[in-house]
Design a protein around this motif. Structure first.
Motif, PDB file in Angstrom:
ATOM      1  N   ALA A  59       1.062  -1.721   0.224  1.00  0.00           N
ATOM      2  CA  ALA A  59       0.226   0.184   0.007  1.00  0.00           C
ATOM      3  C   ALA A  59       0.925   1.304   0.324  1.00  0.00           C
ATOM      4  CB  ALA A  59      -0.689   0.577   1.398  1.00  0.00           C
ATOM      5  N   VAL A  60       1.462   1.371   0.976  1.00  0.00           N
ATOM      6  CA  VAL A  60       2.833   2.523   0.665  1.00  0.00           C
ATOM      7  C   VAL A  60       3.683   2.605  -0.250  1.00  0.00           C
ATOM      8  CG1 VAL A  60       4.920   3.477   1.839  1.00  0.00           C
ATOM      9  CG2 VAL A  60       3.023   2.569   3.112  1.00  0.00           C
ATOM     10  N   SER A  66      -1.007   2.758  -8.086  1.00  0.00           N
ATOM     11  CA  SER A  66      -2.196   1.971  -9.036  1.00  0.00           C
ATOM     12  C   SER A  66      -3.585   1.440  -7.973  1.00  0.00           C
ATOM     13  CB  SER A  66      -1.663   0.349  -8.759  1.00  0.00           C
ATOM     14  OG  SER A  66      -1.370   0.125  -8.060  1.00  0.00           O
ATOM     15  N   GLY A  67      -3.199   2.428  -6.807  1.00  0.00           N
ATOM     16  CA  GLY A  67      -4.579   2.325  -5.941  1.00  0.00           C
ATOM     17  C   GLY A  67      -4.143   1.056  -5.168  1.00  0.00           C
ATOM     18  N   ASN A  68      -3.397   0.378  -5.765  1.00  0.00           N
ATOM     19  CA  ASN A  68      -3.332  -0.806  -4.351  1.00  0.00           C
ATOM     20  C   ASN A  68      -4.469  -1.865  -4.589  1.00  0.00           C
ATOM     21  OD1 ASN A  68      -1.018  -2.398  -2.882  1.00  0.00           O
ATOM     22  ND2 ASN A  68      -2.158  -1.803  -1.607  1.00  0.00           N
ATOM     23  N   GLU A 167      -1.823  13.104   4.257  1.00  0.00           N
ATOM     24  CA  GLU A 167      -0.130  12.898   4.127  1.00  0.00           C
ATOM     25  C   GLU A 167      -0.833  11.386   3.806  1.00  0.00           C
ATOM     26  OE1 GLU A 167       2.328  12.922   5.208  1.00  0.00           O
ATOM     27  OE2 GLU A 167       2.518  14.975   5.381  1.00  0.00           O
ATOM     28  N   PRO A 168      -1.203  10.924   2.237  1.00  0.00           N
ATOM     29  CA  PRO A 168      -1.352   9.647   2.670  1.00  0.00           C
ATOM     30  C   PRO A 168      -1.045   8.440   2.962  1.00  0.00           C
ATOM     31  CG  PRO A 168      -0.996  10.429   0.281  1.00  0.00           C
ATOM     32  CD  PRO A 168      -0.581  11.688   1.756  1.00  0.00           C
ATOM     33  N   GLY A 169       0.530   9.095   2.864  1.00  0.00           N
ATOM     34  CA  GLY A 169       0.789   7.711   4.039  1.00  0.00           C
ATOM     35  C   GLY A 169       0.574   6.974   4.312  1.00  0.00           C
TER      36      GLY A 169
END
Length: 245
Positions: A59-60, A66-68, A167-169
């Motif tokens: 995910a990170v 790709s959006g994972n 902070e999307p991470g």
């Protein structure tokens, strides 16, 4: 998902991400269930952590590319509600399934000596795919449905939360902890799979790969961890969209 990346780059990320999920997740199950492994008997908490990191790391790595999704039920759920193009569903789903098979094949090859020492066919199958502890397809379906609805709705809420907007991470890390909690909380009845590719891909590898103490692949139950998450994808994504989207 970043549309500036071409489709095949994103598809490659889905393949690699799903393979990582299986290597870390099913690899942890193999470590716990296969005799002679240094993690033999390590317990369910270790397995839950393995799947949590199995989702968190890709995910990170790929969430911004790709959006994972790494999950056909999520991809199809998003497309059903107009949040992902239907034209890209098939490439994503194929990549996810093949990635799961590749990841499982890697685990079989690296753990072959320990498969040979493990005589319990249930323990061997558990390192590939899920089974219901009560041998009930109804109970299995209910557990997979609940877990998958929670996964998809909460994942979307985390990604779109005002707290993670800059902070999307942070959201991607939080999704890993979400999966960790779901496997810990709902692992008793079925595993759980929460993902058609995570179960079907390795189950196919189990059916095809020659192992000393293999037993059956239990395709009689195998439809449950495929269909339940697919239904949950529509419910979970739809519930989030109607409430917060």
């Amino acid at each position: 998902m970043d549309p500036s990346y071409d489709l095949w780059t994103r598809v490659a990320c889905e393949f690699i991400g799903t393979a990582i999920l299986i290597i870390l997740g099913n690899g942890t199950v193999a470590n716990v269930h296969l005799k002679g492994s240094k993690g033999y008997g390590g317990g369910w908490s270790l397995i839950a952590m393995g799947y949590g990191f199995g989702v968190m790391i890709p995910a990170v790595m790929f969430g911004g590319i790709s959006g994972n999704h790494i999950n056909p039920a999520f991809t199809i759920g998003l497309a059903t509600w107009g949040l992902f193009p239907w034209s890209e569903v098939a490439p994503y789903v194929v990549a996810q399934l093949l990635g799961a098979m590749a990841g499982q094949t890697a685990i079989v090859l690296t753990h072959k000596p320990y498969y040979d020492r493990t005589t319990s066919t249930d323990d061997v199958l558990a390192t590939f795919s899920t089974i219901n502890a009560a041998h009930s397809r109804v109970n299995g379906f209910a557990n997979e449905l609940l877990g998958s609805v929670v996964l998809f709705s909460c994942a979307l809420a985390l990604v779109h939360s005002p707290l993670t907007a800059t902070e999307p991470g942070v959201a991607h890390v939080a999704i890993g902890f979400l999966v960790w909690g779901l496997v810990a909380g709902l692992g008793g009845p079925t595993g759980p799979a929460l993902n058609p590719a995570r179960d079907l891909g390795p189950r196919i590898v189990h059916a095809l790969f020659p192992l000393k103490h293999k037993g059956g692949s239990d395709f009689r139950y195998g439809w449950v961890p495929v269909v339940a998450p697919l239904v949950a994808g529509v419910i979970g994504v739809g519930g989030w969209k109607l409430l917060l989207g």
